[in-house]
Scaffold this motif. Structure first.
Motif, PDB file in Angstrom:
ATOM      1  N   GLU A  75      35.311  58.482  67.785  1.00  0.00           N
ATOM      2  CA  GLU A  75      34.752  57.308  67.133  1.00  0.00           C
ATOM      3  C   GLU A  75      34.341  56.215  68.111  1.00  0.00           C
ATOM      4  O   GLU A  75      33.748  55.227  67.712  1.00  0.00           O
ATOM      5  CB  GLU A  75      35.754  56.740  66.116  1.00  0.00           C
ATOM      6  N   CYS A 281      34.660  46.351  61.706  1.00  0.00           N
ATOM      7  CA  CYS A 281      35.297  47.525  62.302  1.00  0.00           C
ATOM      8  C   CYS A 281      34.915  47.716  63.765  1.00  0.00           C
ATOM      9  O   CYS A 281      33.873  47.259  64.229  1.00  0.00           O
ATOM     10  CB  CYS A 281      34.908  48.779  61.527  1.00  0.00           C
ATOM     11  N   GLY A 283      35.184  51.068  66.703  1.00  0.00           N
ATOM     12  CA  GLY A 283      35.572  52.435  66.977  1.00  0.00           C
ATOM     13  C   GLY A 283      36.746  52.442  67.938  1.00  0.00           C
ATOM     14  O   GLY A 283      36.729  51.774  68.973  1.00  0.00           O
ATOM     15  N   TRP A 288      38.320  54.270  62.919  1.00  0.00           N
ATOM     16  CA  TRP A 288      37.791  52.916  62.910  1.00  0.00           C
ATOM     17  C   TRP A 288      38.943  51.986  62.583  1.00  0.00           C
ATOM     18  O   TRP A 288      39.661  52.187  61.610  1.00  0.00           O
ATOM     19  CB  TRP A 288      36.712  52.746  61.833  1.00  0.00           C
TER      20      TRP A 288
END
Length: 351
Positions: A75, A281, A283, A288
């Motif tokens: 992510e 958010c 990563g 997340w």
């Protein structure tokens, strides 16, 4: 989660990334790194030591000072800069398959005093650890709090028995760590987030910056009857026109999902009241990490099997209560920790 996040001994640890730092802003504490390079300290305790220290849970411990060693290709944005943190702690307790980790900012307690100690701080004015290097170049790691991997107020949230189970032991402090190659720490931190091809593409690839999405779940009477401690009746996680417009105006697609706004709507079964909260958010490893606009508890999103999305709230709270408070109202019960959400039509997330 580790604060606790999805996938660790209870879900991963760590903290919300609050900014980016340029590479030239990397290590400046010469006591730890005389030449400014990233440095690693660690120790693996043998069976004899652990037998002699029955109240020490930690079997492996590593401290890394420098650039983020946790970033993984799941992510994390493809063009991610260095995290604002410069101190990273990872430990593996007896019997655990994976380490837990936390990060913080390490600075002189008194910048004007060359002999001052070093403190690594965390969110909510908490301490990650105090550091000093002895005359043999070993790192003395002290003031490690039992709840370093838990949320503020975790003891009250979890209850004494559960807290003691998840917290570190009474002898988990004053660690003496040996200097090691930086790659040793990187390999240790890599154990936190092994890539799982069975889960398919990361969320950052499934969910495009310019496309809306809606995930959710409605719990029927049979489910709620079998989960009497669950407060949540219905939950939605989505990006709609407002969130898309916000990212289009100020987001950077190259760093997706950093800066992505999402909305979370929760309907509780007691009063049928619906609360919607917006989160921003970042990563982080294979998930997340999303923070509310005030001090609401962070939430964590992670890809699930068969196209589902996992949402987790550390320590038994819906995502609408104060992150730092030790006496926040609105606590929920144990069945409101983790949600497996299914993709839904966008109309299901219309306010």
């Amino acid at each position: 989660m580790t604060s606790r996040m999805i996938g660790g001994a209870a879900f991963g640890a760590a903290l919300f990334i609050s900014g980016a730092a340029l590479a030239e802003d990397a290590p400046k504490l010469t006591e730890l790194s005389p030449n400014g390079a990233d440095v690693c300290f660690g120790r693996i305790y043998d069976a004899a030591h652990l037998k002699a220290h029955a109240h020490q849970k930690v079997a492996r411990i590593f401290f890394y000072y420098g650039h983020d060693p946790v970033s993984r290709p799941n992510e994390e944005p493809s063009a991610l800069g260095d995290a604002a943190y410069n101190g990273f702690l990872t430990t593996t307790v007896r019997g655990a398959r994976k380490p837990e980790w936390a990060a913080g900012w390490c600075n002189k307690e008194d910048p004007g005093d060359r002999a001052s100690g070093i403190r690594c701080g965390m969110e909510c004015d908490r301490t990650l650890a105090s550091l000093k290097v002895d005359d043999k170049g070993r790192l003395i790691l002290s003031n490690v709090q039992p709840d370093v991997y838990l949320d503020a107020g975790a003891e009250e949230d979890l209850g004494k028995a559960k807290y003691n189970e998840q917290a570190l032991g009474s002898e988990d402090d004053n660690f003496r760590l040996d200097p090691m190659p930086a790659d040793t720490c990187k390999a240790e931190f890599a154990r936190i987030d092994p890539i799982d091809p069975a889960l398919g593409a990361p969320l950052r690839q499934r969910l495009k910056p310019d496309q809306p999405f809606c995930y959710g779940r409605d719990y029927d009477d049979a489910h709620l009857k079998s989960h009497p401690d669950q407060v949540t009746q219905s939950i939605r996680v989505f990006r709609g026109p407002i969130e898309l417009a916000s990212f289009a105006a100020s987001g950077d697609a190259a760093n997706w999902p950093d800066g992505a706004d999402i909305a979370v709507s929760v309907t509780t079964r007691q009063k049928g009241a619906k609360v919607t909260q917006t989160y921003s958010c970042q990563g982080e490893a294979d998930q997340w990490r999303c923070s509310g606009s005030s001090k609401q508890k962070e939430i964590f999103l992670k890809r699930g099997a068969s196209g589902t999305m996992m949402l987790a709230n550390p320590n038994n709270a819906l995502a609408i209560v104060d992150l730092c408070s030790k006496a926040a109202g609105g606590k929920t019960k144990s069945d409101d920790k983790v949600y497996r959400l299914n993709p839904m039509p966008q109309s299901a997330c219309t306010p």
